[in-house]
Design a protein around this motif. Structure first.
Motif, PDB file in Angstrom:
ATOM      1  N   GLY A   1     -21.075 -12.641  -6.288  1.00 23.11           N
ATOM      2  CA  GLY A   1     -20.338 -11.365  -5.693  1.00 23.11           C
ATOM      3  C   GLY A   1     -20.425 -11.147  -4.189  1.00 23.11           C
TER       4      GLY A   1
ATOM      5  N   GLU B   1     -10.002 -15.185  -9.226  1.00 20.58           N
ATOM      6  CA  GLU B   1     -10.926 -16.151  -8.421  1.00 20.58           C
ATOM      7  C   GLU B   1     -11.938 -15.383  -7.607  1.00 20.58           C
ATOM      8  OE1 GLU B   1      -8.238 -18.521  -6.088  1.00 20.58           O
ATOM      9  OE2 GLU B   1      -8.140 -17.188  -4.505  1.00 20.58           O
TER      10      GLU B   1
ATOM     11  N   LYS C   1      -1.753  -6.204   2.654  1.00 24.48           N
ATOM     12  CA  LYS C   1      -1.183  -5.787   1.514  1.00 24.48           C
ATOM     13  C   LYS C   1      -2.059  -5.846   0.124  1.00 24.48           C
ATOM     14  CE  LYS C   1       1.229 -10.103  -0.014  1.00 24.48           C
ATOM     15  NZ  LYS C   1       1.069 -11.238   0.683  1.00 24.48           N
TER      16      LYS C   1
ATOM     17  N   GLN D   1      -5.390  -6.788  -7.486  1.00 24.06           N
ATOM     18  CA  GLN D   1      -5.344  -5.180  -6.935  1.00 24.06           C
ATOM     19  C   GLN D   1      -4.151  -4.661  -7.355  1.00 24.06           C
ATOM     20  OE1 GLN D   1      -6.135  -5.344  -2.673  1.00 24.06           O
ATOM     21  NE2 GLN D   1      -8.396  -5.526  -2.893  1.00 24.06           N
TER      22      GLN D   1
ATOM     23  N   THR E   1      -4.165  -7.411  -2.738  1.00 22.27           N
ATOM     24  CA  THR E   1      -4.272  -8.947  -3.295  1.00 22.27           C
ATOM     25  C   THR E   1      -3.728  -8.784  -4.850  1.00 22.27           C
ATOM     26  OG1 THR E   1      -6.706  -8.362  -4.273  1.00 22.27           O
ATOM     27  CG2 THR E   1      -6.499  -9.285  -1.919  1.00 22.27           C
TER      28      THR E   1
ATOM     29  N   ALA F   1     -11.457 -14.341   0.666  1.00 19.04           N
ATOM     30  CA  ALA F   1     -10.342 -13.551   1.485  1.00 19.04           C
ATOM     31  C   ALA F   1      -9.155 -14.577   2.260  1.00 19.04           C
ATOM     32  CB  ALA F   1     -10.927 -12.366   2.286  1.00 19.04           C
TER      33      ALA F   1
ATOM     34  N   GLY G   1     -13.883 -14.003  -4.247  1.00 21.85           N
ATOM     35  CA  GLY G   1     -13.273 -13.613  -2.842  1.00 21.85           C
ATOM     36  C   GLY G   1     -11.951 -13.277  -2.902  1.00 21.85           C
TER      37      GLY G   1
ATOM     38  N   GLY H   1     -10.801  -9.931  -3.704  1.00 20.52           N
ATOM     39  CA  GLY H   1     -10.871  -8.230  -3.385  1.00 20.52           C
ATOM     40  C   GLY H   1     -10.958  -7.768  -4.935  1.00 20.52           C
ATOM     41  N   LYS H   2     -11.883  -8.137  -5.940  1.00 18.03           N
ATOM     42  CA  LYS H   2     -11.987  -7.208  -6.917  1.00 18.03           C
ATOM     43  C   LYS H   2     -12.760  -6.002  -6.866  1.00 18.03           C
ATOM     44  CE  LYS H   2     -13.680 -11.076  -9.163  1.00 18.03           C
ATOM     45  NZ  LYS H   2     -13.406 -12.392  -8.381  1.00 18.03           N
ATOM     46  N   THR H   3     -13.677  -5.955  -5.737  1.00 20.21           N
ATOM     47  CA  THR H   3     -14.323  -4.712  -5.604  1.00 20.21           C
ATOM     48  C   THR H   3     -13.440  -3.647  -5.479  1.00 20.21           C
ATOM     49  OG1 THR H   3     -16.075  -6.042  -4.570  1.00 20.21           O
ATOM     50  CG2 THR H   3     -16.281  -3.779  -4.173  1.00 20.21           C
ATOM     51  N   LEU H   4     -12.446  -3.912  -4.571  1.00 14.88           N
ATOM     52  CA  LEU H   4     -11.449  -2.721  -4.129  1.00 14.88           C
ATOM     53  C   LEU H   4     -10.590  -2.449  -5.373  1.00 14.88           C
ATOM     54  CD1 LEU H   4     -10.125  -2.552  -0.951  1.00 14.88           C
ATOM     55  CD2 LEU H   4     -11.533  -0.977  -2.042  1.00 14.88           C
TER      56      LEU H   4
ATOM     57  N   PHE I   1       0.749  -1.226   0.094  1.00 15.42           N
ATOM     58  CA  PHE I   1      -0.040   0.076  -0.060  1.00 15.42           C
ATOM     59  C   PHE I   1       0.796   1.302  -0.081  1.00 15.42           C
ATOM     60  CE2 PHE I   1      -3.083  -2.948   2.022  1.00 15.42           C
ATOM     61  CZ  PHE I   1      -3.877  -3.010   1.120  1.00 15.42           C
TER      62      PHE I   1
ATOM     63  N   ASP J   1     -20.346 -10.922  -0.305  1.00 20.33           N
ATOM     64  CA  ASP J   1     -19.162 -11.238   0.706  1.00 20.33           C
ATOM     65  C   ASP J   1     -19.807 -11.421   2.065  1.00 20.33           C
ATOM     66  OD1 ASP J   1     -16.317 -11.389   1.020  1.00 20.33           O
ATOM     67  OD2 ASP J   1     -16.639  -9.566   2.104  1.00 20.33           O
TER      68      ASP J   1
HETATM   69  N1  LIG Z   1      -5.986  -6.339   0.149  1.00 17.68           N
HETATM   70  C1  LIG Z   1      -6.824  -7.260   0.813  1.00 17.68           C
HETATM   71  N2  LIG Z   1      -6.155  -8.060   1.838  1.00 17.68           N
HETATM   72  C2  LIG Z   1      -7.125  -8.941   2.321  1.00 17.68           C
HETATM   73  N3  LIG Z   1      -8.620  -9.003   2.259  1.00 17.68           N
HETATM   74  C3  LIG Z   1      -9.132  -8.187   1.514  1.00 17.68           C
HETATM   75  C4  LIG Z   1      -8.129  -7.174   0.359  1.00 17.68           C
HETATM   76  N4  LIG Z   1      -8.802  -6.509  -0.208  1.00 17.68           N
HETATM   77  C5  LIG Z   1     -10.147  -7.026  -0.239  1.00 17.68           C
HETATM   78  N5  LIG Z   1     -10.312  -7.822   0.913  1.00 17.68           N
HETATM   79  C6  LIG Z   1     -11.587  -8.453   1.513  1.00 17.68           C
HETATM   80  O1  LIG Z   1     -11.693  -9.700   0.521  1.00 17.68           O
HETATM   81  C7  LIG Z   1     -12.942 -10.014   0.784  1.00 17.68           C
HETATM   82  C8  LIG Z   1     -13.605 -10.392  -0.740  1.00 17.68           C
HETATM   83  O2  LIG Z   1     -13.291  -9.330  -1.529  1.00 17.68           O
HETATM   84  P1  LIG Z   1     -14.615  -8.984  -2.820  1.00 17.68           P
HETATM   85  O3  LIG Z   1     -15.853  -9.306  -2.388  1.00 17.68           O
HETATM   86  O4  LIG Z   1     -13.986  -7.844  -3.432  1.00 17.68           O
HETATM   87  O5  LIG Z   1     -14.079 -10.311  -3.623  1.00 17.68           O
HETATM   88  P2  LIG Z   1     -14.354 -10.493  -5.197  1.00 17.68           P
HETATM   89  O6  LIG Z   1     -13.088 -10.790  -5.869  1.00 17.68           O
HETATM   90  O7  LIG Z   1     -15.191  -9.409  -5.753  1.00 17.68           O
HETATM   91  O8  LIG Z   1     -15.314 -11.763  -5.103  1.00 17.68           O
HETATM   92  P3  LIG Z   1     -16.506 -12.413  -6.259  1.00 17.68           P
HETATM   93  O9  LIG Z   1     -15.937 -12.712  -7.328  1.00 17.68           O
HETATM   94  O10 LIG Z   1     -17.224 -13.334  -5.366  1.00 17.68           O
HETATM   95  O11 LIG Z   1     -17.313 -11.162  -6.473  1.00 17.68           O
HETATM   96  C9  LIG Z   1     -13.752  -9.066   1.289  1.00 17.68           C
HETATM   97  O12 LIG Z   1     -14.284  -8.969   2.676  1.00 17.68           O
HETATM   98  C10 LIG Z   1     -12.914  -7.781   1.430  1.00 17.68           C
HETATM   99  O13 LIG Z   1     -12.712  -7.015   2.497  1.00 17.68           O
END
Ligand SMILES: Nc1ncnc2c1ncn2[C@@H]1O[C@H](COP(=O)(O)OP(=O)(O)OP(=O)(O)O)[C@@H](O)[C@H]1O
Length: 497
Positions: free
Chosen positions: A395, A125, A102, A107, A104, A426, A127, A129-132, A83, A397
């Motif tokens: 999606g 895959e 750190k 990200q 994912t 996660a 879970g 962290g695609k949302t962030l 970060f 979570d």
């Molecule tokens: N850098 C990070 N380190 C650890 N956990 C994280 C990190 N970024 C996001 N997360 C957590 O990981 C979890 C899964 O994230 P998210 O819902 O974005 O997954 P996704 O890849 O969009 O999953 P899906 O394909 O099911 O939509 C959330 O609880 C989020 O807060």
């Protein structure tokens, strides 16, 4: 955080001929006054100083594939490994990141591209962290570009297939960006429009389901003419036949040349790729876990168990599995039970309740407040079993789901991968138990490939149904879409609005 351009930074690196010796990337962005503004991104100095060998190891260890049609040298964007490597941004945008150690891999790899204004397809895959992955660059872009306190037209639109997922994305953006600074609004169907219309008057970022967004756009409640950041979350679902026309209508006022377009998903079937290209300009495709493959890839930390059963034995087996997960533990485990049809979900929910388990349900026949309430009860542990249709497949979570049970197999193998992805998120482990019957046999080949790719056991009884994968139809999502009676979608498939 100090910053240097790619040119400066490469001079600091070890002498090895670095693939990343490239100038800072720049792209054009339409400004409020209609002029183009150059978006530039360069590595933070701490990132520049990392030896190329470390960058290469990171890419290899995480099996990261980057395909950039505009440049054969895809590694010019160094992944953001910490970060501390994030580009400067005010408004405390990064404060909440301290809860994570750190970024994912998805990200790390997509952030530099998105900060540089590139169109990106991100495949990673469930879970992971695609949302962030798409959310943080969205917030940064907005904070960086802010010229006035009161935007009267949104600058960013994030489209999600379901209302619950839209709310979840909204919550994440608020958590990281704050409502005040980022003016984020969530609009979805099943509730009144007036409050949403009022909220839209000061919205800079709109998270929406497609049906309601299109409605409010058609009646003049929202003008998307200034949108310069468009996200299709669960992109393959957003591009399937159920939503394709809505998406085409929605994006009309925001030409592809004037917007940055971002598509994220865990599954990327060939059937949607050509269509995706028509929405994007020279997108960079980032895949975590190797080449985007024809067969969807499940999260490797999920143990997948397939039980080939007679349809008449399903309910008894379900109750046995629930008894094990609910009664043998200090506190009952969170279990998500998937059904294919709404009526089936209601019947199974009643069955589970009658057996004395604490259960809630979520499907398209419930009103929206019940849907939100039941999901919340499950999240908080007030109900330890949630019975859902595929409205909850993508999606969502939900913390600590230990077990996913598929009572009826979904219509596509992609949906299977998303359903089981509600556990093992996660970095956690998870278990998915799937009842497979003779009526599902046309999907056995696809399922076998998913199991093999994830190094899971393939039961003999499943192999007997055949290993051939049905060729996907060119214009539909999933080979079985056509087999579904679309006049009966209300009882079979839920397309949200
Ligand atoms: N850098 C990070 N380190 C650890 N956990 C994280 C990190 N970024 C996001 N997360 C957590 O990981 C979890 C899964 O994230 P998210 O819902 O974005 O997954 P996704 O890849 O969009 O999953 P899906 O394909 O099911 O939509 C959330 O609880 C989020 O807060």
């Amino acid at each position: 955080m100090g910053k240097r351009s790619h040119l400066e930074s490469t001079e600091q690196r070890p002498k090895k001929k670095s693939k990343s010796e490239k100038p800072a990337k720049a792209s054009k962005d339409k400004q409020e006054n209609g002029d183009e503004k150059t978006v530039s991104y360069s590595d933070a100095s701490a990132l520049s100083e990392i030896p190329q060998s470390d960058i290469d190891s990171f890419l290899t260890e995480n099996v990261i594939k980057i395909v950039d049609p505009s440049s054969p040298d895809a590694s010019q964007f160094r992944p953001i490994l910490s970060f501390d490597h994030l580009p400067e941004c005010d408004a405390g945008l990064y404060a909440q990141l301290k809860t994570f150690s750190k970024p994912t891999p998805i990200q790390s790899t997509t952030w530099p591209l998105l900060f540089a204004g590139r169109d990106v397809i991100g495949i990673a895959e469930t879970g992971s962290g695609k949302t962030l992955g798409f959310g943080l660059p969205c917030l940064k872009k907005l904070i960086d570009s802010k010229t006035s306190k009161k935007p009267c037209q949104p600058r960013a639109v994030i489209i999600s297939p379901t209302r619950e997922l839209a709310m979840q994305i909204y919550d994440q953006l608020v958590k990281f960006g704050g409502t005040e600074k980022t003016q984020v609004t969530c609009i979805y169907g099943g509730v009144g429009k007036d409050e949403q219309r009022r909220a839209l008057q000061k919205a800079a970022i709109v998270v929406a389901t497609p049906g309601r967004l299109k409605d409010l756009q058609s009646d003049g409640s929202i003008d998307l003419g200034k949108v310069n950041y468009l996200v299709l979350d669960e992109a393959d679902r957003m591009l399937d036949k159920g939503f394709e026309q809505d998406i085409k209508d929605i994006v009309k006022p925001m030409p592809v040349s004037r917007r940055q377009t971002v598509m994220f998903t865990a599954t990327w079937p060939r059937s949607v790729r050509d269509l995706a290209a028509t929405f994007m300009k020279t997108p960079v495709t980032v895949t975590i876990g190797g080449d985007p493959s024809a067969d969807p890839r499940a999260n490797l930390r999920i143990k997948q168990v397939i039980e080939v059963v007679d349809g008449r034995d399903k309910e008894g087996r379900l109750i046995q599995l629930l008894a094990k997960s609910q009664r043998g533990h200090q506190s009952p485990e969170k279990v998500l039970v998937f059904c294919l049809y709404k009526k089936e979900a209601m019947r199974i929910e009643n069955l589970i309740r009658n057996k004395g388990f604490s259960v809630a349900g979520i499907h398209g026949d419930l009103n929206q407040s019940d849907r939100f309430r039941n999901l919340d009860a499950f999240k908080k542990g007030n109900a330890s079993v949630l019975v859902a249709t595929d409205v909850a497949a993508r999606g969502l979570d939900i913390p600590n789901v230990k077990l996913v049970i598929n009572v009826t197999f979904p219509l596509t193998v992609e949906d299977y991968v998303h359903r089981i992805g509600r556990t093992g998120r996660a970095g956690a482990d998870g278990l998915a138990i799937t009842m497979f019957t003779e009526t599902d046999k046309a999907l056995s080949g696809g399922l076998i490939n998913v199991l093999k790719a994830a190094k899971q056991d393939v039961p003999e009884a499943l192999l007997k149904f055949g290993t051939t994968v049905k060729k996907k139809q060119h214009d539909v999502y999933g080979a079985f879409y056509k087999d579904v009676d679309m006049d009966k979608t209300a009882t079979k498939i839920t397309f949200d609005d």
